[in-house]
Motif scaffolding. Structure first.
Motif, PDB file in Angstrom:
ATOM      1  N   ILE A 187       0.859  -1.181   0.000  1.00 34.03           N
ATOM      2  CA  ILE A 187       0.000   0.000   0.000  1.00 34.03           C
ATOM      3  C   ILE A 187       0.899   1.236   0.000  1.00 34.03           C
ATOM      4  CG2 ILE A 187      -1.720   1.295   1.298  1.00 34.03           C
ATOM      5  CD1 ILE A 187      -2.640  -1.416   2.438  1.00 34.03           C
ATOM      6  N   LYS A 188       0.577   2.203  -0.859  1.00 37.68           N
ATOM      7  CA  LYS A 188       1.396   3.404  -0.967  1.00 37.68           C
ATOM      8  C   LYS A 188       0.715   4.591  -0.287  1.00 37.68           C
ATOM      9  CE  LYS A 188       2.961   0.881  -4.660  1.00 37.68           C
ATOM     10  NZ  LYS A 188       2.315  -0.290  -5.296  1.00 37.68           N
ATOM     11  N   PHE A 189       1.510   5.338   0.455  1.00 37.17           N
ATOM     12  CA  PHE A 189       1.027   6.563   1.081  1.00 37.17           C
ATOM     13  C   PHE A 189       1.760   7.753   0.471  1.00 37.17           C
ATOM     14  CE2 PHE A 189      -0.035   3.367   4.206  1.00 37.17           C
ATOM     15  CZ  PHE A 189      -1.274   3.777   4.669  1.00 37.17           C
ATOM     16  N   PHE A 190       1.005   8.751   0.022  1.00 38.41           N
ATOM     17  CA  PHE A 190       1.577   9.941  -0.594  1.00 38.41           C
ATOM     18  C   PHE A 190       1.240  11.155   0.259  1.00 38.41           C
ATOM     19  CE2 PHE A 190       0.463   6.881  -3.878  1.00 38.41           C
ATOM     20  CZ  PHE A 190       1.654   6.754  -4.569  1.00 38.41           C
ATOM     21  N   SER A 191       2.224  12.004   0.445  1.00 39.70           N
ATOM     22  CA  SER A 191       1.977  13.216   1.224  1.00 39.70           C
ATOM     23  C   SER A 191       2.882  14.339   0.762  1.00 39.70           C
ATOM     24  CB  SER A 191       2.192  12.955   2.717  1.00 39.70           C
ATOM     25  OG  SER A 191       3.533  12.569   2.968  1.00 39.70           O
ATOM     26  N   GLU A 219       5.943   4.668   1.840  1.00 38.56           N
ATOM     27  CA  GLU A 219       5.556   6.065   1.956  1.00 38.56           C
ATOM     28  C   GLU A 219       6.372   6.930   1.000  1.00 38.56           C
ATOM     29  OE1 GLU A 219       5.215   7.621   5.954  1.00 38.56           O
ATOM     30  OE2 GLU A 219       4.969   5.593   6.754  1.00 38.56           O
ATOM     31  N   TYR A 220       5.685   7.884   0.343  1.00 38.79           N
ATOM     32  CA  TYR A 220       6.330   8.821  -0.563  1.00 38.79           C
ATOM     33  C   TYR A 220       5.977  10.234  -0.117  1.00 38.79           C
ATOM     34  CZ  TYR A 220       6.689   4.695  -3.553  1.00 38.79           C
ATOM     35  OH  TYR A 220       6.960   3.436  -4.039  1.00 38.79           O
ATOM     36  N   GLU A 221       6.959  11.057  -0.002  1.00 39.03           N
ATOM     37  CA  GLU A 221       6.743  12.435   0.422  1.00 39.03           C
ATOM     38  C   GLU A 221       7.421  13.366  -0.577  1.00 39.03           C
ATOM     39  OE1 GLU A 221       6.723  14.317   4.764  1.00 39.03           O
ATOM     40  OE2 GLU A 221       8.756  14.058   3.973  1.00 39.03           O
ATOM     41  N   PHE A 222       6.711  14.391  -1.028  1.00 42.73           N
ATOM     42  CA  PHE A 222       7.310  15.309  -1.975  1.00 42.73           C
ATOM     43  C   PHE A 222       7.132  16.738  -1.497  1.00 42.73           C
ATOM     44  CE2 PHE A 222       3.377  13.409  -3.355  1.00 42.73           C
ATOM     45  CZ  PHE A 222       2.528  14.477  -3.599  1.00 42.73           C
ATOM     46  N   GLU A 223       7.972  17.612  -2.040  1.00 44.07           N
ATOM     47  CA  GLU A 223       8.044  18.991  -1.562  1.00 44.07           C
ATOM     48  C   GLU A 223       6.779  19.779  -1.872  1.00 44.07           C
ATOM     49  OE1 GLU A 223      10.277  20.384   0.248  1.00 44.07           O
ATOM     50  OE2 GLU A 223      11.818  18.824   0.219  1.00 44.07           O
TER      51      GLU A 223
END
Length: 283
Positions: A187-191, A219-223
């Motif tokens: 499962i992917k989490f994006f924030s 988990e993926y986090e982007f600016e």
């Protein structure tokens, strides 16, 4: 006017206008229903101006009667075909009237678990009125599945779920858990990185993870910048997410709220993200 269906775990209401975008929404609804033991109702509203083209009242009434007969036959044949080929319960309903009012009335009457609606590329589209999706988001508190052309939820497969949200109501979580029941895909989490909200976001993500019994997650986090929505869509596409689940936004005043406003933020995500979107219930 309706076919009778048996009791299933979930009821999906597909808003349909017998066009190509409605076909896309219907295909996704079928695949989701097959995965979560759901039934489908196809609902079509025809605005009176599409039917009545005559000043003479008798001629107008005849035109309305003809429209009812031909439309009901199309819906009946479609429901029968899907039910036979896909082995799921399918019903239908059709009415003439104001599109938004009739949709709201029908949802209140039938209380579906998920409302399914199609969109056009780069533009919200529902029936002949571009405001129906916004209307649903404002007036309907339950989950809404919004789908466009080119991406499709796979039936009975290992669906790849993604979450872009720090809130998720219990009912939507239950649906996503059933969708993910047989999947071994992480499962992917994006924030978007927000220092002020980091702790709250992590806490809510941990809560969502617990529902999936600590299943493998990434988990993926982007600016946070003016290209954040493009970044979200790129991450989702590159990671082969088939269904992105997201909450309804709070009234917090962050950069994107100041730049656009709350409603435009939701519009932007619906427009940018190309995979099917499951919008959580609640307001």
């Amino acid at each position: 006017m309706k076919n009778q269906n048996q009791k299933n775990k979930y009821q999906l209401l597909v808003l349909n206008d017998l066009t190509q975008k409605s076909d896309t929404a219907l295909r996704n609804a079928i695949n989701m229903a097959k995965t979560i033991n759901g039934s489908i109702e196809i609902f079509y509203v025809s605005p009176p101006q599409d039917v009545v083209k005559y000043d003479n009242q008798v001629s107008a009434m005849r035109e309305i009667a003809k429209k009812r007969i031909t439309t009901e036959k199309k819906l009946r044949d479609l429901a029968h075909l899907i039910s036979e080929e896909e082995n799921i319960p399918v019903s239908y309903d059709f009415t003439l009237g104001n599109v938004k009012n009739e949709i709201q009335h029908h949802i209140e009457k039938t209380n579906p678990d998920i409302v399914v609606i199609g969109k056009r590329k780069k533009k919200l589209v529902d029936f002949r009125d571009d405001g129906v999706t916004k209307f649903l988001l404002n007036k309907h508190s339950g989950p809404i599945l919004i789908v466009g052309e080119g991406n499709e939820i796979q039936a009975n497969g290992e669906i790849s779920l993604g979450f872009y949200s720090n809130t998720m109501d219990d009912h939507t979580l239950k649906i996503t858990k059933d969708l993910n029941e047989n999947s071994k895909t992480p499962i992917k989490f994006f924030s978007i990185r927000k220092k002020s909200a980091a702790a709250a976001t992590k806490s809510n993500i941990d809560q969502i993870k617990a529902v999936f019994n600590d299943q493998n997650t990434v988990e993926y986090e982007f600016e946070e910048n003016s290209y954040s929505l493009d970044g979200l869509n790129n991450y989702v596409s590159k990671n082969n997410v088939e269904l992105l689940c997201m909450g309804r936004f709070s009234t917090e005043k962050g950069w994107i709220d100041r730049l656009f406003n709350r409603k435009s933020k939701m519009d932007g995500i619906i427009e940018k993200v190309t995979v099917p979107l499951l919008i959580t219930g609640g307001k």
